[in-house]
Design an enzyme around this catalytic site. Structure first.
Site, PDB file in Angstrom:
ATOM      1  CB  SER B  68      -0.887   0.018   1.258  1.00  0.00           C
ATOM      2  OG  SER B  68      -1.644  -1.150   1.400  1.00  0.00           O
ATOM      3  CD  GLU B  69       3.435   0.438  -3.399  1.00  0.00           C
ATOM      4  OE1 GLU B  69       2.196   0.322  -3.512  1.00  0.00           O
ATOM      5  OE2 GLU B  69       4.220  -0.518  -3.595  1.00  0.00           O
ATOM      6  CG  PHE B  92      11.206  -2.058  -7.966  1.00  0.00           C
ATOM      7  CD1 PHE B  92      12.430  -2.378  -8.543  1.00  0.00           C
ATOM      8  CD2 PHE B  92      10.516  -3.038  -7.270  1.00  0.00           C
ATOM      9  CE1 PHE B  92      12.953  -3.663  -8.432  1.00  0.00           C
ATOM     10  CE2 PHE B  92      11.032  -4.322  -7.154  1.00  0.00           C
ATOM     11  CZ  PHE B  92      12.252  -4.641  -7.738  1.00  0.00           C
ATOM     12  CB  ALA B  93      12.286   4.657  -8.637  1.00  0.00           C
ATOM     13  CG  ASP B  94       9.872   1.380 -12.013  1.00  0.00           C
ATOM     14  OD1 ASP B  94       9.995   1.390 -13.224  1.00  0.00           O
ATOM     15  OD2 ASP B  94      10.825   1.118 -11.224  1.00  0.00           O
ATOM     16  CG  HIS B 138       9.786  -4.001 -11.137  1.00  0.00           C
ATOM     17  ND1 HIS B 138       8.539  -3.447 -11.139  1.00  0.00           N
ATOM     18  CD2 HIS B 138       9.756  -4.963 -10.170  1.00  0.00           C
ATOM     19  CE1 HIS B 138       7.779  -4.043 -10.225  1.00  0.00           C
ATOM     20  NE2 HIS B 138       8.498  -4.970  -9.619  1.00  0.00           N
TER      21      HIS B 138
END
Lengths: 321, 334
Positions: B68-69, B92-94, B138
């Site tokens: 849950s970003e 991951f920055a994505d 990714h």
């Protein structure tokens, strides 16, 4: 609630109402720039919840935030100065109506992104839990905001970590200009919250005493480590989504009818005067005082110091280079 | 002083700061561990950067979350507003795309839109960049887009030494910091002191010095730039300044402009796509403030305007490399 509590609650209900009525007038006469969203009609929710809170408790509000700010103890003149964009405003004119905050009052900001306050308030509750505090965090969101994913992410995380967090859902039946029937599959908002694994109740948000009792229970549970709760309170929005909204989606009669039947102030007055806990004279004295407070707030706002262009550079960073 | 990988250097930085400041905590997916049959089972991060923290500090300060970003970033920023020093990990920055609002509309704005009445000292760590054949979702860098937002600070280390010192600075900073860890560099090693040290933001490193051409590179591209510079020196006698800004925001403009003033030639390298990125940004900076120093047009070496491909051959074709940098240097010297 004893006599002083009731008088205090009435005072805040009246203050919230008058603040919005006055803001509307000043906005319509071009005194206030930007977009503004009025809370009139929903005052019993903010006051019913915030009467249980101290300055140490944190709240995060919505784009419709004036009511929550006042209920949490923000100074009406400092708020009006902020609406005017004065450097004496609570946010030095950098925030405006949708970003009023007063950290000294535990008011972590009105928030113009629908639903965004819920995860942030979870963080405030996490700080309380991590530091062994007994304070709680409350986020407000509208029924429209319950359709954004981050609210459920926040609810789930609060449940998983059993945080002292209360989700207050203010159901006014409108998501901006779209009726709830066209936006929300399950009209039972408490059931949706309960499905996340926490206690959730729905109350009549026009009834201050119903909100106050339910909020008291949820907040007490959070304070003693019993985890998060959701409180759904339904109440009408007397004005449009924003000031200037022509409200083509509902008739004047419908609005007049809401004012007649579902206004939290007459409801409160009727109960306390019938019970004999407050007198008409006491209420009238409060009303007069609130008018004076709002006159003073608007006068201060009009005379407030203005920012200078160089102020645009302040407060971006604590230190950049 | 011992030889350490970037993974271990970052891990040391986390241990130093956990020890130093009880307000520091880590929150994210798989960063800690759990109890099984009364015994701790440590995860320690998908890339192992947070190993040992869960065993030492437990779930109270090493908080595993659901996937849950938005909740991760909100929980970190809300705690920061209440006096804590959170480190949030996004794998991951994505995936910052999932919580973009919480970063750019919330964290980046709090101090400003609330008139300076609060601080939001949160660090968001994430892996960045290509080279692991992880495909389009990714492998992106994402640091260029965040660099464009006032209110955020951006760090992109290119080696283990910088990684440790920059992360310690990030955690001690009063402002929000997005900390990008090039995932292919986790196993790359260099000398790293055992003790805690802070590398100030806004001060570029210069791993190579030379008077002929200025190379400015970010993240793992720094290593390609260094390889190119060494090759050019050895085979052609061409000497390059290689500048690693280390923090795209705040950017050390002076070091770049001073170098260009001396060399008159500039090549900017980054593995991100070419549009609206750091290469265009540095080129614009020099065009604006150092144009009269230039003896040749500025060249950039970037990824193409495509998503990151997965197949080895394709990703190799996608990413910059020393050969392309050498070709660009030859062009600006022509």
């Amino acid at each position: 609630m004893d006599h002083d509590d009731l008088l205090g609650a009435y005072r805040r209900l009246r203050l919230l109402r008058e603040f919005e009525e006055r803001t509307r007038v000043e906005f319509q006469t071009g005194q206030i720039a930007g977009f503004t969203h009025l809370y009139a009609g929903m005052e019993a929710i903010a006051v019913g919840v915030c009467e249980h809170l101290t300055d140490e408790d944190r709240i995060i509000s919505t784009h419709r935030g004036h009511g929550h700010c006042l209920a949490k103890g923000c100074d009406p003149a400092a708020m009006m100065l902020e609406l005017w964009g004065s450097t004496d405003g609570l946010c030095r004119g950098k925030g405006g109506t949708m970003h009023i905050a007063d950290f000294s009052r535990g008011m972590l900001g009105a928030n113009a992104v629908v639903g965004a306050g819920a995860p942030i308030a979870v963080g405030a509750a996490l700080a309380s839990a991590m530091t062994g505090g007994t304070w709680v965090a409350v986020s407000f969101v509208g029924d429209g905001g319950t359709n954004i994913g981050s609210v459920y992410e926040a609810m789930n995380l609060a449940v998983v970590l059993q945080l002292p967090k209360i989700f207050v859902i203010e159901d006014n039946g409108w998501g901006e200009m779209t009726p709830i029937a066209n936006a929300t599959g399950n009209r039972d908002l408490a059931a949706r919250a309960a499905a996340m694994g926490m206690p959730a109740v729905a109350v009549d948000g026009v009834d201050f005493f119903a909100v106050h009792a339910a909020a008291g229970e949820a907040i007490a549970r959070a304070r003693r480590g019993g985890g998060p709760s959701t409180l759904v309170a339904s109440a009408p929005r007397f004005y449009g989504h924003h000031e200037g909204d022509p409200q083509l989606y509902r008739s004047r009669e419908e609005i007049a009818d809401l004012r007649r039947r579902e206004d939290c102030l007459p409801r409160f007055i009727e109960r306390v005067t019938t019970e004999g806990s407050l007198t008409a004279a006491e209420l009238a004295a409060v009303d007069a005082d609130i008018v004076r407070i709002m006159d003073d707030a608007v006068a201060k706002a009009k005379a407030g110091p203005r920012p200078v262009p160089g102020d645009v550079f302040d407060h971006v960073y604590a230190r950049y280079r | 002083m011992t030889i350490k990988s970037m993974r271990d250097a970052l891990n040391e930085a986390l241990h130093h700061e956990f020890e130093r400041d009880p307000r520091v905590f880590l929150i994210g997916e798989d960063v800690g561990g759990f109890e099984k049959d009364g015994q701790p089972v440590e995860i320690g991060g998908v890339f192992g950067v947070s190993k040992g923290l869960y065993r030492k500090y437990g779930r109270k300060r090493v908080i595993d979350t659901p996937i849950s970003e938005a909740a991760i970033i909100g929980a970190a920023s809300g705690a920061a507003l209440c006096g804590m020093r959170p480190i949030a990990e996004i794998m991951f920055a994505d995936l910052t795309a999932v919580c973009f609002d919480q970063i750019v509309n919330q964290i980046a704005k709090f101090r400003y839109m609330f008139g300076g009445q609060c601080a939001c000292p949160v660090v968001i760590r994430m892996t960045t960049g290509g080279g692991r054949n992880a495909g389009a979702q990714h492998s992106q860098t994402f640091y260029p887009i965040f660099t464009s937002f006032p209110g955020l600070k951006i760090a992109v280390p290119s080696n283990a030494y910088d990684a440790k010192g920059l992360l310690i600075s990030a955690i001690r900073d009063e402002d929000p910091v997005l900390f990008f860890e090039p995932k292919v560099l986790y196993t790359e090693k260099c000398e790293v002191p055992d003790e805690a040290y802070a590398i100030p933001f806004g001060e570029a490193a210069m791993p190579r010095e030379g008077e002929d051409v200025t190379l400015v590179a970010f993240g793992q591209s720094v290593n390609w730039a260094v390889q190119a510079a060494d090759e050019l020196r050895k085979t052609r006698g061409i000497r390059c300044d290689v500048i690693d800004p280390r923090t795209p925001s705040p950017l050390d403009e002076e070091t770049i402009l001073e170098s260009v003033a001396a060399t008159g030639r500039l090549v900017v390298i980054d593995e991100s796509p070419p549009r609206c990125g750091l290469t265009a940004d540095i080129a614009a900076l020099v065009a604006d403030k150092g144009f009269r120093d230039l003896k040749a047009p500025i060249k950039t070496v970037t990824a193409p305007h495509t998503p990151v491909p997965q197949a080895r051959e394709l990703e190799r074709a996608y990413l910059p490399n020393p050969r392309r940098i050498i070709a660009a240097v030859e062009e600006v010297l022509a």
